[in-house]
Design a protein around this motif. Structure first.
Motif, mmCIF file in Angstrom:
data_model
loop_
_atom_site.group_PDB
_atom_site.id
_atom_site.type_symbol
_atom_site.label_atom_id
_atom_site.label_comp_id
_atom_site.label_asym_id
_atom_site.label_seq_id
_atom_site.Cartn_x
_atom_site.Cartn_y
_atom_site.Cartn_z
ATOM 1 N N LEU A 13 23.733 16.091 4.210
ATOM 2 C CA LEU A 13 25.099 15.710 4.559
ATOM 3 C C LEU A 13 25.487 14.408 3.868
ATOM 4 O O LEU A 13 26.678 14.115 3.695
ATOM 5 C CB LEU A 13 25.234 15.547 6.076
ATOM 6 N N PHE A 14 24.468 13.612 3.493
ATOM 7 C CA PHE A 14 24.695 12.332 2.837
ATOM 8 C C PHE A 14 23.976 12.327 1.488
ATOM 9 O O PHE A 14 22.765 12.562 1.430
ATOM 10 C CB PHE A 14 24.169 11.179 3.697
ATOM 11 N N ASP A 15 24.716 12.038 0.411
ATOM 12 C CA ASP A 15 24.132 12.062 -0.927
ATOM 13 C C ASP A 15 22.991 11.063 -1.088
ATOM 14 O O ASP A 15 22.049 11.304 -1.847
ATOM 15 C CB ASP A 15 25.214 11.757 -1.973
ATOM 16 N N THR A 59 20.559 10.341 0.735
ATOM 17 C CA THR A 59 19.214 10.763 1.157
ATOM 18 C C THR A 59 18.427 11.323 -0.027
ATOM 19 O O THR A 59 17.205 11.152 -0.105
ATOM 20 C CB THR A 59 19.268 11.800 2.295
ATOM 21 N N ALA A 60 19.109 11.976 -0.963
ATOM 22 C CA ALA A 60 18.437 12.459 -2.172
ATOM 23 C C ALA A 60 17.950 11.284 -3.017
ATOM 24 O O ALA A 60 16.869 11.347 -3.623
ATOM 25 C CB ALA A 60 19.379 13.346 -2.980
ATOM 26 N N MET A 61 18.734 10.204 -3.065
ATOM 27 C CA MET A 61 18.325 9.004 -3.783
ATOM 28 C C MET A 61 17.038 8.422 -3.189
ATOM 29 O O MET A 61 16.122 8.022 -3.922
ATOM 30 C CB MET A 61 19.445 7.959 -3.720
ATOM 31 N N LEU A 62 16.955 8.396 -1.875
ATOM 32 C CA LEU A 62 15.741 7.886 -1.221
ATOM 33 C C LEU A 62 14.539 8.762 -1.550
ATOM 34 O O LEU A 62 13.450 8.252 -1.858
ATOM 35 C CB LEU A 62 15.941 7.815 0.290
ATOM 36 N N ARG A 63 14.731 10.073 -1.470
ATOM 37 C CA ARG A 63 13.615 10.971 -1.756
ATOM 38 C C ARG A 63 13.154 10.843 -3.206
ATOM 39 O O ARG A 63 11.959 10.892 -3.494
ATOM 40 C CB ARG A 63 14.016 12.422 -1.443
ATOM 41 N N ALA A 64 14.100 10.646 -4.122
ATOM 42 C CA ALA A 64 13.749 10.527 -5.537
ATOM 43 C C ALA A 64 12.979 9.239 -5.829
ATOM 44 O O ALA A 64 12.227 9.172 -6.809
ATOM 45 C CB ALA A 64 15.010 10.586 -6.396
ATOM 46 N N ASN A 65 13.152 8.228 -4.980
ATOM 47 C CA ASN A 65 12.531 6.924 -5.220
ATOM 48 C C ASN A 65 11.513 6.551 -4.141
ATOM 49 O O ASN A 65 11.139 5.388 -4.015
ATOM 50 C CB ASN A 65 13.611 5.838 -5.285
ATOM 51 N N TRP A 66 11.025 7.545 -3.401
ATOM 52 C CA TRP A 66 10.208 7.234 -2.237
ATOM 53 C C TRP A 66 8.904 6.542 -2.595
ATOM 54 O O TRP A 66 8.402 5.694 -1.838
ATOM 55 C CB TRP A 66 9.940 8.495 -1.417
ATOM 56 N N GLN A 67 8.324 6.856 -3.749
ATOM 57 C CA GLN A 67 7.045 6.237 -4.110
ATOM 58 C C GLN A 67 7.197 4.748 -4.380
ATOM 59 O O GLN A 67 6.323 3.946 -4.018
ATOM 60 C CB GLN A 67 6.440 6.961 -5.303
ATOM 61 N N ALA A 68 8.307 4.355 -4.997
ATOM 62 C CA ALA A 68 8.558 2.925 -5.217
ATOM 63 C C ALA A 68 8.731 2.211 -3.881
ATOM 64 O O ALA A 68 8.226 1.087 -3.682
ATOM 65 C CB ALA A 68 9.796 2.736 -6.089
ATOM 66 N N ILE A 69 9.433 2.859 -2.944
ATOM 67 C CA ILE A 69 9.598 2.285 -1.600
ATOM 68 C C ILE A 69 8.255 2.213 -0.890
ATOM 69 O O ILE A 69 7.908 1.196 -0.267
ATOM 70 C CB ILE A 69 10.610 3.123 -0.796
ATOM 71 N N ARG A 70 7.472 3.287 -1.009
ATOM 72 C CA ARG A 70 6.143 3.308 -0.372
ATOM 73 C C ARG A 70 5.265 2.185 -0.894
ATOM 74 O O ARG A 70 4.551 1.514 -0.118
ATOM 75 C CB ARG A 70 5.462 4.645 -0.635
ATOM 76 N N ASP A 71 5.289 1.936 -2.202
ATOM 77 C CA ASP A 71 4.439 0.891 -2.777
ATOM 78 C C ASP A 71 4.809 -0.481 -2.214
ATOM 79 O O ASP A 71 3.929 -1.306 -1.953
ATOM 80 C CB ASP A 71 4.550 0.892 -4.298
ATOM 81 N N GLU A 72 6.102 -0.722 -2.014
ATOM 82 C CA GLU A 72 6.502 -2.007 -1.432
ATOM 83 C C GLU A 72 6.119 -2.079 0.041
ATOM 84 O O GLU A 72 5.719 -3.145 0.535
ATOM 85 C CB GLU A 72 8.002 -2.217 -1.631
ATOM 86 N N ALA A 73 6.212 -0.953 0.738
ATOM 87 C CA ALA A 73 5.774 -0.934 2.135
ATOM 88 C C ALA A 73 4.275 -1.174 2.236
ATOM 89 O O ALA A 73 3.800 -1.884 3.137
ATOM 90 C CB ALA A 73 6.139 0.407 2.781
ATOM 91 N N LEU A 74 3.492 -0.598 1.315
ATOM 92 C CA LEU A 74 2.047 -0.816 1.310
ATOM 93 C C LEU A 74 1.708 -2.290 1.140
ATOM 94 O O LEU A 74 0.776 -2.803 1.782
ATOM 95 C CB LEU A 74 1.395 0.005 0.196
ATOM 96 N N ALA A 75 2.448 -2.978 0.273
ATOM 97 C CA ALA A 75 2.206 -4.407 0.081
ATOM 98 C C ALA A 75 2.463 -5.185 1.362
ATOM 99 O O ALA A 75 1.781 -6.174 1.654
ATOM 100 C CB ALA A 75 3.082 -4.938 -1.060
ATOM 101 N N VAL A 76 3.428 -4.707 2.150
ATOM 102 C CA VAL A 76 3.728 -5.365 3.424
ATOM 103 C C VAL A 76 2.632 -5.102 4.453
ATOM 104 O O VAL A 76 2.151 -6.019 5.123
ATOM 105 C CB VAL A 76 5.098 -4.882 3.955
ATOM 106 N N VAL A 77 2.198 -3.842 4.579
ATOM 107 C CA VAL A 77 1.264 -3.492 5.649
ATOM 108 C C VAL A 77 -0.177 -3.873 5.327
ATOM 109 O O VAL A 77 -1.037 -3.769 6.198
ATOM 110 C CB VAL A 77 1.347 -1.992 6.005
#
Length: 242
Positions: free
Chosen positions: A31-33, A35-53
């Motif tokens: 329903l929101f465009d 969300t596809a952007m997030l899915r396409a870039n999820w690994q970059a987001i995950r890597d930053e989350a890993l640095a935090v945790v």
């Protein structure tokens, strides 16, 4: 907040009638465009989350930041790394996650964004969000195997790495992490698309929440946490962005 809870039933009913999208507990993320952007870039987001945790003790417990969550936050098991909260940004945290910061800045109607970090054995009891004016989106980042699921109304869902879940958290929802590992997601709150008059009332209600002691206290606690952390890091010659 107390007044808001008393008015919630009537307000949510009006918002539901004004909604431009379904009022189901679970919604189609597409329903929101964005969300596809997030899915396409999820690994970059995950890597930053890993640095935090990697240093979980440097991430505050949600119930320490937001006393309003004390009734539902499992003691010592739910940490939250805020990037945005009710329209307020956390510059120090955004600087630590520049790619994620850039992506969430592109999301229209963003209300809040944070990494939600749930320890093994955690159970978040059944509860409801404060208003139907907001929708919640989860992006799976670190998703262990085992019983790790969320009930939203009559539906039950499980996270998956790189996938988005969109739901209406004004429905009763409950979370279990019965695995041996930590679950990490990017949690976003966005404004529900509405027509008038629901939009006018929703915007006014969200403005009141932003001005409420609940949000002001949480904002002050985040600032105090980051200031204390920066002081400790300076005394030890550490770099918060490392």
């Amino acid at each position: 907040m107390r007044l808001g809870r008393r008015l919630r039933i009537a307000l949510d009913a009006l918002i539901a009638r004004s909604s431009l999208i379904p009022n189901d507990p679970l919604l189609d993320p597409d329903l929101f465009d964005w969300t596809a952007m997030l899915r396409a870039n999820w690994q970059a987001i995950r890597d930053e989350a890993l640095a935090v945790v990697r240093q979980p003790d440097l991430v505050p417990l949600l119930d320490e930041i937001s006393p309003d969550h004390q009734d539902i936050a499992p003691p010592g098991k739910w940490r939250s790394f805020f990037l945005h909260g009710y329209g307020f940004s956390v510059p120090e945290n955004l600087a630590r996650c520049p790619r994620t910061a850039d992506l969430v800045a592109r999301i229209p109607g963003l209300n809040s964004a944070f990494f939600s970090i749930l320890a093994p054995g955690a159970h978040i009891p059944a509860h409801r969000g404060v208003t139907k004016a907001l929708l919640t989106c989860h992006l799976g980042l670190i998703v262990p195997e085992g019983r790790l699921e969320m009930a939203v109304g009559p539906e039950t869902v499980r996270w998956a790495p790189g996938e988005t879940i969109l739901f209406d958290d004004s429905w009763t929802h409950e979370v279990w992490n019965e695995t041996a590992e930590t679950r990490v997601i990017l949690l976003l709150q966005v404004k529900r698309p509405l027509r008038a008059p629901g939009k006018w009332l929703a915007d006014a209600f969200l403005w009141l929440i932003r001005k409420s002691p609940f949000v002001r206290e949480a904002k002050a606690n985040v600032e105090l946490w980051n200031a204390s952390l920066a002081k400790i890091e300076r005394s030890h010659g550490l770099d918060a962005t490392a």
